[in-house]
Structures are given as structure tokens and as C-alpha cells.
Design an enzyme around this catalytic site. Structure first.
Site, PDB file in Angstrom:
ATOM      1  N   ASN A   8       0.867  -1.178   0.000  1.00  0.00           N
ATOM      2  CA  ASN A   8       0.000   0.000   0.000  1.00  0.00           C
ATOM      3  C   ASN A   8       0.904   1.228   0.000  1.00  0.00           C
ATOM      4  OD1 ASN A   8      -1.759   2.107   0.552  1.00  0.00           O
ATOM      5  ND2 ASN A   8      -2.912   0.993   2.104  1.00  0.00           N
ATOM      6  N   ARG A  89      -2.147  -1.816  -3.811  1.00  0.00           N
ATOM      7  CA  ARG A  89      -3.327  -0.964  -3.690  1.00  0.00           C
ATOM      8  C   ARG A  89      -3.183   0.210  -4.655  1.00  0.00           C
ATOM      9  NH1 ARG A  89      -4.123   4.011   0.301  1.00  0.00           N
ATOM     10  NH2 ARG A  89      -6.308   4.496  -0.108  1.00  0.00           N
ATOM     11  N   HIS A 178     -11.798   4.182  -0.615  1.00  0.00           N
ATOM     12  CA  HIS A 178     -11.804   3.205   0.497  1.00  0.00           C
ATOM     13  C   HIS A 178     -12.573   1.941   0.128  1.00  0.00           C
ATOM     14  CE1 HIS A 178     -11.545   7.047   3.140  1.00  0.00           C
ATOM     15  NE2 HIS A 178     -10.321   6.561   2.991  1.00  0.00           N
ATOM     16  N   ARG A 238      -9.771  17.431   6.036  1.00  0.00           N
ATOM     17  CA  ARG A 238     -10.567  17.732   4.837  1.00  0.00           C
ATOM     18  C   ARG A 238     -11.968  18.194   5.225  1.00  0.00           C
ATOM     19  NH1 ARG A 238      -9.221  12.240   1.617  1.00  0.00           N
ATOM     20  NH2 ARG A 238      -7.839  11.808   3.362  1.00  0.00           N
ATOM     21  N   GLU A 383      -7.386  -4.085   4.612  1.00  0.00           N
ATOM     22  CA  GLU A 383      -7.267  -3.926   3.168  1.00  0.00           C
ATOM     23  C   GLU A 383      -6.206  -4.850   2.589  1.00  0.00           C
ATOM     24  OE1 GLU A 383      -8.216   0.729   2.451  1.00  0.00           O
ATOM     25  OE2 GLU A 383      -6.734   0.285   4.000  1.00  0.00           O
TER      26      GLU A 383
END
Length: 397
Positions: A8, A89, A178, A238, A383
Site C-alpha cells: 500500500n 493498492r 476506500h 478535509r 485492506e
């Protein structure tokens, strides 16, 4: 037994896990952080031990070289040829990919084309891929896309009400993010409610970046992130959704250009911007319990925004069997889970068991009361194991 490494690569980091498949046993894991900065950090965990090295790490190629040398030097593998596949990923797969893909030149070209939609991530992913490809040229490589799980959205859920040619010609639409996490967690939640043929699950992936998804019968029908990962709920730094007219207004008032203001939206807003304390929910939580006014406001604003998305997805799904919290905030911030549950209690009949909610564990668990109308769960995301599974499946290992 097959050894597969799941990678990742972020804009300044490289996470990894080496698996024995199909057992899904983690042999080693670690992370390279602060790539490109003056002092990088390389951490590897093996046989219950954790080793950390601090040194300049100029780029992702050097990070990959450090990782592969450590695997041999630490005795994780005798030689690199023991690794039979690498799964990577990739944040953005656009409309090209509704599943993971075996990497070839065409796949690489498409990911390169999509770099402008994920400028902080896709280029870093490709650098990581090329570094591994050079080091392990004989093994198969698979790309797993964050956007793939959301490709089941209907046009009514992925289109924006803009001139239609902006979609057809410029590919402006909702893509989500995601997805690998949402897929894993929704599958785990489905198992926890007995694998029914029909299921309605809301996944709350709440980390420094955050998104929700509505998953019906195993397929995503809506998600909160949009054209980019800036959209949706409030996050660590964010904004999430903000009236688009705010940006030109602020640009005019502050004498800033669009790119500078976009930087504010991405890096200086969210929990950090509202609290003035930190983007880390742990710091906000400490201040919340000290009755800091802005920490309280940040926490209640965050919970209210997440609650609104849960409510809208409840309507869209036509009910809900389970709400699953995951990622750094979702898994660990019990006080935020409680605030969110309180916000939806009157409308949806959700009640948490305070004792179960307070437990910290790496295990999947139900934290709602027996009489809660919807089961509420905490499911640690993974993940990397999804990347490893897809790598084995697509390469036929």
C-alpha cells in the site's frame, strides 16, 4: 503454501504485509514513513519483535529496496524468490476497473491516465509497482482498486447535475474511495448477521480520511466520497461537502487562487480547522473531556454529519440490518461512536451498550444493546488481506 506481499504505497509512505496464502497468515508487516523528507522511518515487525530505523529515504524505489533487503537480513525469507506474487493498492481505477486486475502494459497505461484524478496517490502507487517489478521481475503483480467496489453505483448515484458532456467527455462523476475496506467490512458484517440472502449494511470507514457506504445484498449502491476523496463527511483535515460557492467567495475575500484554497480544504480544515487543536481524534477527545468548547463543537459537528449520511442511507437502503464502524477513528474513538448513536437513536432506534462500546479490541464485535433496532458493530478493517486474496485469485496461485 504461497507467499504473497500486499503493498500500500501512499504519497510519502509504503505499508506492507507478507502473507502465507491461502491461510492468510501474516508472516511480517511494516511501514516506511516520511519518504522524501529529511528523516525517514522504516519499521518492520517479525516474530513478535518490532525494529525501527531512522534515515533519509529519498524515494519509493529506495523504500522498496530497504524492505526487500530487510526481508532477507531479518530471516523472513532465505531469498526473494520465495515471494510468488505482489498485490498493490491503487486509489483510482476510474470506470476502467470494477475488479482487481493482473498488471500488464495496458493496465499501467490506464492507471497513468488516471493520475490527474488522484495526483497524490496514483503516481506513488506506480513508482512502488515499478520498484517491485524491477526487484521481482519474474512474479505476477495485481492491482487492487479503491474505486472498484463502488462501480456498482447506478447512474442516478454517480452522476452530478452538471452538463452531461462533463461526464461523457471529461469523466466527472462520483467514484468513491476506500472501496477495498468497504468491501471487506461489509462482508464481515454480513457474516456476523448470519449471511442472509438479502442484507442492508452501512459501513462507516472513519479515519483521517473518512467515507460511508450503503451496501445492499453485498453490492455498494451509494458512497459519500465523490470525484475526489475531498467530498462527503468531515475528516481529519478535509472539509467534506461544502457549498461550492464558498470557495470563490473566500478566494475573493482572501486574495487566494483556487489551488491555494483547495489546499486549505484538503489540509487545513476538518477536525483541525474547526478545533484549532489537531487533526487527530485522540487529541480532540482529550480536549472534549476537558470541556474545551471548540473540541466539543468539533465532536458534535462530526457526529451530526456522519449521522445525516447514516440517515440518508437508511432511507436509500429501505432499512438497515447493521452499521459497521471501521478505520482508525471508527475502531478506536468510542466517544464519537456514542455521539453518532445518540444522534440517530430517536429516528432509527439505535442504542449502544456503553460497556461493550468502551472495549478496545482487534476482534470483530457487536457494541449495541440486545433491544437496539439495528446491530452496531466495530470491525477492524484489513485492506491488505483483501489485496492478497485478489492476487491469489487472479493469478491462480
Amino acid at each position: 503454501m504461497t507467499k504473497v506481499i500486499a503493498v500500500n504505497a501512499g504519497s510519502s509512505s509504503l505499508k506492507f504485509q507478507l502473507f502465507e496464502m491461502p491461510e492468510e497468515k501474516v508472516i511480517t508487516s511494516g511501514i516506511v514513513e516520511r519518504i522524501g523528507l529529511d528523516e525517514g522511518i522504516f519499521t518492520i515487525k517479525y516474530n513478535g519483535e518490532k525494529k525501527t530505523e531512522k534515515c533519509p529515504i529519498e524515494n519509493h524505489a529506495i523504500a522498496v529496496d530497504m524492505l526487500l533487503k530487510a526481508l532477507v537480513n531479518e530471516g523472513v525469507v532465505k531469498e526473494l524468490s520465495e515471494i510468488q506474487a505482489v498485490g498493490h493498492r491503487i486509489v483510482h481505477g476510474g470506470e476502467y476497473f470494477n475488479d482487481s486486475a493482473v498488471v500488464d502494459e495496458d493496465v499501467v497505461k490506464k492507471v497513468e491516465e488516471l493520475c490527474e484524478l488522484a495526483p497524490l496517490h496514483n503516481p506513488a502507487h506506480l513508482i512502488g509497482y515499478r520498484a517491485f517489478k524491477e526487484a521481482l521481475p519474474e512474479v505476477g503483480h495485481v492491482f487492487t482498486f479503491d474505486t472498484a467496489f463502488h462501480q456498482t453505483l447506478s447512474a442516478e448515484n454517480y452522476l452530478y447535475p452538471l452538463p452531461y458532456e462533463y461526464y461523457t467527455d471529461l469523466k466527472v462523476r462520483r467514484y468513491g474511495a476506500h472501496g477495498t475496506s468497504h468491501k471487506y467490512v461489509s462482508e464481515q458484517a454480513r457474516e456476523m448477521i448470519g449471511n442472509p440472502e438479502h442484507s442492508k449494511i452501512i459501513v462507516c470507514h472513519l479515519g483521517n480520511g473518512a467515507s460511508l457506504s450503503a451496501v445492499k445484498d453485498g453490492k455498494c449502491i451509494d458512497t459519500s466520497m465523490g470525484f475526489t476523496p475531498l467530498a462527503g463527511v468531515m475528516m481529519g483535515t478535509r472539509t467534506g461537502d461544502v457549498d461550492p460557492s464558498v470557495m470563490p467567495y473566500l478566494c475573493n475575500k482572501l486574495g487566494m487562487d483556487v489551488n491555494d484554497m483547495l489546499d486549505v480544504y484538503n489540509k487545513k480544515s476538518g477536525m483541525l480547522g474547526v478545533s484549532g487543536i489537531s487533526s487527530d481524534s485522540r487529541d480532540i477527545e482529550d480536549a472534549y473531556y476537558q470541556n474545551d468548547e471548540r473540541a466539543i463543537r468539533t465532536s458534535t459537528l462530526y457526529s451530526r454529519i456522519v449521522a445525516k449520511f447514516i440517515g440518508s442511507y437508511y432511507v436509500e437502503l429501505g432499512g438497515c440490518d447493521a452499521i459497521a464502524f471501521t478505520a482508525g477513528v471508527g475502531e478506536n474513538a468510542a466517544y464519537l461512536r456514542k455521539l453518532i448513536a445518540e444522534d440517530i437513536h430517536d429516528a432509527l432506534g439505535v442504542t449502544l451498550n456503553d460497556e461493550l462500546n468502551a472495549v478496545r479490541s482487534s476482534e470483530n464485535r457487536v457494541i449495541s444493546t440486545d433491544d437496539s433496532k439495528i446491530k452496531v458493530m466495530v470491525i477492524p478493517t484489513n485492506e491488505e488481506v483483501m489485496i492478497a486474496r485478489d492476487t491469489v485469485r487472479l493469478l491462480g496461485l
